[in-house]
Design a protein around this motif. Structure first.
Motif, PDB file in Angstrom:
ATOM      1  N   ASN A 112       0.910  -1.281   0.084  1.00 63.30           N
ATOM      2  CA  ASN A 112       0.090   0.262  -0.271  1.00 63.30           C
ATOM      3  C   ASN A 112       1.048   1.640   0.228  1.00 63.30           C
ATOM      4  N   ARG A 113       1.910   1.355   0.750  1.00 61.40           N
ATOM      5  CA  ARG A 113       3.244   2.791   0.287  1.00 61.40           C
ATOM      6  C   ARG A 113       3.869   2.784  -0.785  1.00 61.40           C
ATOM      7  N   ASN A 114       3.742   0.839  -0.980  1.00 62.87           N
ATOM      8  CA  ASN A 114       4.216   1.652  -3.147  1.00 62.87           C
ATOM      9  C   ASN A 114       3.399   2.311  -3.848  1.00 62.87           C
ATOM     10  N   ARG A 115       2.288   1.900  -3.778  1.00 62.25           N
ATOM     11  CA  ARG A 115       0.612   1.519  -3.988  1.00 62.25           C
ATOM     12  C   ARG A 115       0.660   3.559  -4.164  1.00 62.25           C
ATOM     13  N   ARG A 116       1.021   4.078  -3.067  1.00 60.93           N
ATOM     14  CA  ARG A 116       0.445   5.189  -3.073  1.00 60.93           C
ATOM     15  C   ARG A 116       1.632   6.223  -3.554  1.00 60.93           C
ATOM     16  N   ARG A 117       2.674   5.721  -2.833  1.00 60.29           N
ATOM     17  CA  ARG A 117       3.993   6.296  -3.895  1.00 60.29           C
ATOM     18  C   ARG A 117       3.293   6.947  -5.051  1.00 60.29           C
ATOM     19  N   SER A 118       3.294   5.398  -5.857  1.00 60.40           N
ATOM     20  CA  SER A 118       3.268   5.864  -7.609  1.00 60.40           C
ATOM     21  C   SER A 118       1.794   6.652  -7.580  1.00 60.40           C
ATOM     22  N   LEU A 119       0.876   6.425  -6.812  1.00 61.13           N
ATOM     23  CA  LEU A 119       0.317   7.343  -6.947  1.00 61.13           C
ATOM     24  C   LEU A 119       0.571   9.084  -6.881  1.00 61.13           C
ATOM     25  N   ALA A 120       1.118   9.297  -6.030  1.00 61.72           N
ATOM     26  CA  ALA A 120       1.592  10.277  -5.084  1.00 61.72           C
ATOM     27  C   ALA A 120       2.662  11.149  -6.925  1.00 61.72           C
ATOM     28  N   ARG A 121       3.003  10.406  -7.338  1.00 64.95           N
ATOM     29  CA  ARG A 121       3.574  10.820  -8.530  1.00 64.95           C
ATOM     30  C   ARG A 121       2.292  11.309 -10.098  1.00 64.95           C
ATOM     31  N   ARG A 122       1.183  10.316  -9.979  1.00 66.40           N
ATOM     32  CA  ARG A 122       0.601  10.598 -11.253  1.00 66.40           C
ATOM     33  C   ARG A 122      -0.914  10.254 -10.403  1.00 66.40           C
ATOM     34  N   PRO A 123      -0.978  11.388  -9.868  1.00 63.36           N
ATOM     35  CA  PRO A 123      -2.302  12.079  -9.029  1.00 63.36           C
ATOM     36  C   PRO A 123      -3.194  11.666 -10.159  1.00 63.36           C
ATOM     37  N   GLN A 124      -3.135  11.952 -11.527  1.00 62.39           N
ATOM     38  CA  GLN A 124      -4.544  11.991 -12.319  1.00 62.39           C
ATOM     39  C   GLN A 124      -4.751  10.896 -12.335  1.00 62.39           C
ATOM     40  N   PHE A 125      -3.690   9.349 -12.024  1.00 64.30           N
ATOM     41  CA  PHE A 125      -4.639   8.162 -12.400  1.00 64.30           C
ATOM     42  C   PHE A 125      -5.083   7.157 -11.285  1.00 64.30           C
ATOM     43  N   ALA A 126      -5.642   8.033  -9.875  1.00 63.62           N
ATOM     44  CA  ALA A 126      -5.922   7.245  -8.907  1.00 63.62           C
ATOM     45  C   ALA A 126      -6.962   6.775  -9.934  1.00 63.62           C
ATOM     46  N   PRO A 127      -7.347   5.140  -9.310  1.00 62.27           N
ATOM     47  CA  PRO A 127      -8.203   4.378  -9.821  1.00 62.27           C
ATOM     48  C   PRO A 127      -9.638   4.960  -9.277  1.00 62.27           C
ATOM     49  N   LEU A 128     -10.475   5.323 -10.224  1.00 62.61           N
ATOM     50  CA  LEU A 128     -11.809   5.533  -9.497  1.00 62.61           C
ATOM     51  C   LEU A 128     -12.657   5.197  -8.697  1.00 62.61           C
ATOM     52  N   GLN A 129     -13.633   6.023  -7.851  1.00 63.31           N
ATOM     53  CA  GLN A 129     -13.770   4.991  -6.552  1.00 63.31           C
ATOM     54  C   GLN A 129     -15.333   4.289  -7.108  1.00 63.31           C
ATOM     55  N   ASP A 130     -15.084   3.208  -6.197  1.00 65.81           N
ATOM     56  CA  ASP A 130     -16.702   2.518  -6.738  1.00 65.81           C
ATOM     57  C   ASP A 130     -17.566   3.387  -5.026  1.00 65.81           C
ATOM     58  N   THR A 131     -18.692   4.046  -5.631  1.00 62.15           N
ATOM     59  CA  THR A 131     -19.403   4.903  -4.957  1.00 62.15           C
ATOM     60  C   THR A 131     -20.518   3.599  -4.360  1.00 62.15           C
ATOM     61  N   ALA A 132     -20.880   3.179  -5.530  1.00 64.47           N
ATOM     62  CA  ALA A 132     -21.882   2.141  -4.812  1.00 64.47           C
ATOM     63  C   ALA A 132     -21.635   0.955  -3.536  1.00 64.47           C
ATOM     64  N   ALA A 133     -20.410   0.718  -4.038  1.00 64.69           N
ATOM     65  CA  ALA A 133     -20.735  -0.291  -3.261  1.00 64.69           C
ATOM     66  C   ALA A 133     -19.940  -0.236  -1.103  1.00 64.69           C
ATOM     67  N   ASP A 134     -20.499   0.200  -0.807  1.00 63.08           N
ATOM     68  CA  ASP A 134     -20.123   0.829   0.792  1.00 63.08           C
ATOM     69  C   ASP A 134     -21.290   1.111   1.771  1.00 63.08           C
TER      70      ASP A 134
END
Lengths: 162, 257
Positions: free
Chosen positions: A64-86
């Motif tokens: 998860n730490r790695n995932r966040r690091r790579s997201l931080a470099r490319r914030p526009q690639f953050a996976p879209l949230q599944d809003t209905a699921a929870d």
């Protein structure tokens, strides 16, 4: 199936719970669990004993730490949230605690969840995060203070009166 | 024996709540809380916090485990599914000591490619509604279609068999991609739902599978061997989309990318 695999398998529900609370996203959480499982299964021969449960939490936390690091470099690639699921019956409370978690920094959130949700000991969490127990305790204290302040500020009208 | 007159520290309050406090000190803390309402309120709040966490997340552990997390599937997999460049060696082990392990993360870049996905979704939207001319080459000419697209695109274009998910090849067409030609394949189910596979050359190496959604269309996208693949379909059933994506993925792997 080997005992090792059985043990790994028995941890899937707890890993999913932890990942969901950590990421607050169904897909990202299950991606993390899947990556964790694949890694663990491939590393069976490298697992030298010790606590399997802590080891799996460690892998997941690091991924998860790695995932966040790579997201931080490319914030526009953050996976879209599944809003209905929870949605759920405990929505009012659930939403609050989920929102509160979102405001806690990563390492503190991880400590909070490992201790309060997953029931790990301070020592186990220290090993998972690779820090001294004192650091775990200060992260936990800060996380709790932060969440409490958030919840108190969020919904003063609903504060519990005993 | 501890002295009950020693003030209870903040650390002890936490340890008390988490059952990490030595047993002999617990009654001291309880006595302290009885006379220190501020600390007592905090302890109550922390307990309520734990209750809220369990109320919110325990049900995740009770959910049926998704198929993609089943151990047998993960073990039999020839290679990692949905794992990207992050998949660089991540776990290192250190022998010695009781614990005998530690894990650390290697930094690695995943690379997604929003432009390819946007193009693919646009093509999907444009052509799935097309009744008379959804494709240039019909699925009945599968061999010709593959040969033609491979020649024009410059990589081996393979139209996967998706019959097990109830999808039949409608056909395909050649499209302009962000960096050269793109292949576009369309599939259809008996009930008329259409899925498309868009593939184009991308700079990034293999990446993790990602999901994107736009309007009523959903897309799963990943890269493999320098080719970006985007599977688009109706967004009303993500499991279905994933199931089809996996089938496509497995077959593009067999085809050598």
């Amino acid at each position: 199936m080997s005992a090792f695999r059985d043990d790994v398998e028995s941890m899937i529900p707890a890993l999913r719970r932890y990942a969901r609370a950590l990421t607050r996203d169904v897909d990202i959480a299950d991606d993390l669990v899947q990556d964790t499982l694949v890694r663990a299964l491939r590393s069976e021969r490298l697992f030298l004993g010790g606590d399997l449960r802590s080891w799996l939490y460690t892998i997941l936390t690091n991924l998860n730490r790695n995932r966040r690091r790579s997201l931080a470099r490319r914030p526009q690639f953050a996976p879209l949230q599944d809003t209905a699921a929870d949605a759920s019956g405990t929505e009012a409370e659930g939403r609050d605690i989920a929102r509160a978690l979102a405001t806690v920094v990563e390492d503190q959130r991880s400590v909070l969840l490992l201790v309060m949700l997953e029931g790990l000991s301070y020592r186990e969490v220290a090993e998972i995060q690779g820090v001294p127990i004192g650091t775990v305790m200060s992260r936990l204290a800060r996380a709790r203070a932060h969440v409490k302040a958030f919840l108190d500020g969020e919904r003063p009208a609903l504060r519990r009166v005993k | 024996m501890t002295d009950p007159k020693i003030p209870v520290t903040e650390d002890e309050l936490h340890a008390y709540v988490d059952n990490e406090l030595p047993a002999e000190r617990r009654s001291d803390v309880e006595a302290w809380l009885a006379t220190h309402p501020y600390d007592d309120e905090r302890v109550q709040a922390w307990r309520a916090m734990a209750d809220a966490l369990h109320a919110r997340y325990d049900r995740v552990a009770d959910e049926a485990i998704p198929r993609r997390l089943e151990i047998d599937r993960l073990v039999s997999q020839p290679r990692r599914w949905m794992m990207g460049a992050i998949a660089a060696t991540l776990v290192a082990f250190a022998a010695g000591g009781g614990a005998g392990w530690f894990a650390r993360g290697a930094d690695a870049a995943t690379s997604a490619f929003p432009s390819v996905t946007a193009d693919a979704l646009e093509a999907h939207r444009l052509y799935v509604v097309e009744v008379r001319h959804p494709v240039e080459v019909p699925g009945s000419e599968r061999a010709h279609l593959q040969q033609w697209l491979s020649k024009r695109c410059g990589w081996a274009v393979h139209a996967p068999e998706l019959g097990t998910t109830g999808l039949k090849l409608v056909g395909g067409r050649l499209l302009p991609g962000p960096a050269g030609p793109a292949s576009f394949l369309m599939y259809e189910s008996a009930s008329g739902e259409r899925f498309t596979i868009y593939a184009s050359r991308v700079k990034s190496e293999n990446t993790q599978m990602r999901y994107a959604t736009q309007a009523n269309d959903g897309a799963m996208f990943w890269t493999e061997g320098g080719i970006g693949f985007v599977l688009s379909g109706p967004d009303n059933n993500k499991d279905r989309l994933q199931q089809v994506a996996r089938l496509v993925y497995d077959q593009t792997e067999k085809a050598g990318g």
